[in-house]
Motif scaffolding. Structure first.
Motif, mmCIF file in Angstrom:
data_model
loop_
_atom_site.group_PDB
_atom_site.id
_atom_site.type_symbol
_atom_site.label_atom_id
_atom_site.label_comp_id
_atom_site.label_asym_id
_atom_site.label_seq_id
_atom_site.Cartn_x
_atom_site.Cartn_y
_atom_site.Cartn_z
ATOM 1 N N HIS A 1 -3.484 -5.028 2.999
ATOM 2 C CA HIS A 1 -4.172 -5.726 4.084
ATOM 3 C C HIS A 1 -5.574 -6.149 3.646
ATOM 4 N N ASP A 2 -6.249 -5.265 2.942
ATOM 5 C CA ASP A 2 -7.602 -5.567 2.477
ATOM 6 C C ASP A 2 -7.615 -6.814 1.593
ATOM 7 N N LEU B 1 -8.115 -10.082 3.520
ATOM 8 C CA LEU B 1 -9.318 -10.301 4.328
ATOM 9 C C LEU B 1 -10.242 -11.330 3.680
ATOM 10 N N THR B 2 -11.035 -11.982 4.513
ATOM 11 C CA THR B 2 -11.868 -13.101 4.044
ATOM 12 C C THR B 2 -13.109 -12.600 3.294
ATOM 13 N N GLU C 1 -14.634 -0.064 1.345
ATOM 14 C CA GLU C 1 -13.177 -0.187 1.194
ATOM 15 C C GLU C 1 -12.558 1.162 0.870
ATOM 16 N N HIS D 1 -12.202 -3.476 8.441
ATOM 17 C CA HIS D 1 -10.833 -3.569 7.930
ATOM 18 C C HIS D 1 -9.874 -4.030 9.029
ATOM 19 N N MET E 1 -11.743 -7.948 10.755
ATOM 20 C CA MET E 1 -12.052 -9.164 10.007
ATOM 21 C C MET E 1 -10.850 -10.101 10.001
ATOM 22 N N THR F 1 -8.140 -12.652 8.356
ATOM 23 C CA THR F 1 -7.497 -12.846 7.061
ATOM 24 C C THR F 1 -7.706 -14.297 6.631
#
Length: 337
Positions: A29-30, A33-34, A44, A321, A324, A326
């Protein structure tokens, strides 16, 4: 006759492992992220830490708890503290009435503050004269500390209050790692040079008195430790068994983790160390355990303040997390090949 510590040793040695599949879900998932991968650094890794030890690909922080354990110490009779023993109970009252630093941090950041009083009217034995606790009392206090997670926190931050307990922590470190009192003591609540010498001398006399009985980490805890340190050890043990990640505060709280580590280094894999204290020997302890502190703010207050600030970072990291955008949802182009 079995040792009162037999079950505790078993719990320290038979420990659940972290969930790497949950960590993989977080990392996947991380990566969407943008932001550039890895650009949030330790933030993180905090989310991965929560996932690994909660065993959830979507970690939660719905009930983060700061648990403060308070106790008194007979060694204060040796003039090792700048403050009298009565201050422990007075500060506990300050915690619960909202006047302390930890109370304000918890109120501002919606952390659940719990204070556990450990027979404040009955100090442990003066370690320069006698054992702090017998094995049975020490084991019972560890068991009491296990109850800290009865409220089912999803993150536990541990701290302490106890006039004289930096002397106690220094004695534990000297017994676990070697050296003299002077190697491990610091100014604590602000003792002068004469007070610092009294602290070092108290540690050296305690080590000499109890030397024949300092045979293993839990015996060391009973002879030289404090109720709050034993209870924090219990909280660490129970948290591991119940999949609750732990944040450890400073110089004194780390002593509980050091005892666990001395029994089984893997027993504190679910712990992160909030900060390195201004007590000079704290950095050395963390290095002995191969641990890196999250923060270095020059703090030495105790009462869980560093652990609470680390919990605030964990809350922030998880919020980012979880919330944010994606690349896909924001319509932002991904990394060019």
């Amino acid at each position: 006759m079995p040792s009162p510590f037999a079950d505790i040793v078993d719990l320290l040695n038979i420990v659940p492992q972290g969930d790497e599949a949950a960590v993989a879900v977080v990392r996947a998932h991380d990566g969407q992220l943008t932001k550039p991968p890895g650009s949030m650094g330790e933030m993180e890794r905090l989310v991965e830490f929560l996932a690994r030890w909660q065993g959830k690909g979507r970690p939660t922080l719905e009930n983060p708890m700061v648990a403060i354990f308070a106790a008194n110490h007979g060694v204060t009779d040796q003039g090792v503290s700048a403050f009298p023993r009565e201050v422990t109970a007075q500060m506990v009252a300050n915690f619960t009435s909202g006047g302390a630093a930890i109370s304000q941090i918890c109120a501002l950041h919606e952390l659940n503050l719990r204070v556990f009083e450990l027979a404040l009217e009955l100090p442990t034995g003066d370690i320069t004269q006698t054992a702090a606790m017998d094995d049975k009392m020490c084991a019972a206090t560890i068991a009491y500390g296990m109850e800290a997670i009865a409220g089912k926190p999803d993150l536990l931050a541990i701290g302490e209050m106890g006039i004289g307990n930096t002397t106690i922590a220094a004695a534990l470190y000297a017994a676990l790692y070697g050296g003299t009192g002077a190697d491990w003591v610091g100014r604590g609540t602000g003792v002068d040079d004469a007070g610092l010498k009294r602290k070092a001398d108290a540690v050296d006399r305690a080590l000499a008195l109890h030397k024949p009985e300092l045979t293993d980490p839990l015996a060391i805890l009973a002879r030289l430790g404090g109720r709050e340190i034993a209870a924090m050890l219990g909280a660490i043990i129970a948290a591991r068994q119940q999949k609750v990640p732990v944040i450890v505060d400073g110089f004194v709280a780390t002593a509980a983790a050091a005892v666990a580590h001395a029994v089984n280094p893997a027993a504190i894999d679910h712990c992160i160390f909030a900060h390195v204290s201004a007590e000079h020997a704290h950095r050395a302890v963390l290095e002995k355990m191969g641990k890196r502190p999250l923060l270095d703010l020059g703090m030495r207050l105790g009462e869980g303040t560093g652990a609470a600030l680390a919990a605030v970072l964990a809350k922030t990291a998880l919020h980012l997390h979880s919330n944010m955008a994606t690349f896909a949802s924001a319509g932002v182009s991904g990394k060019a090949h």
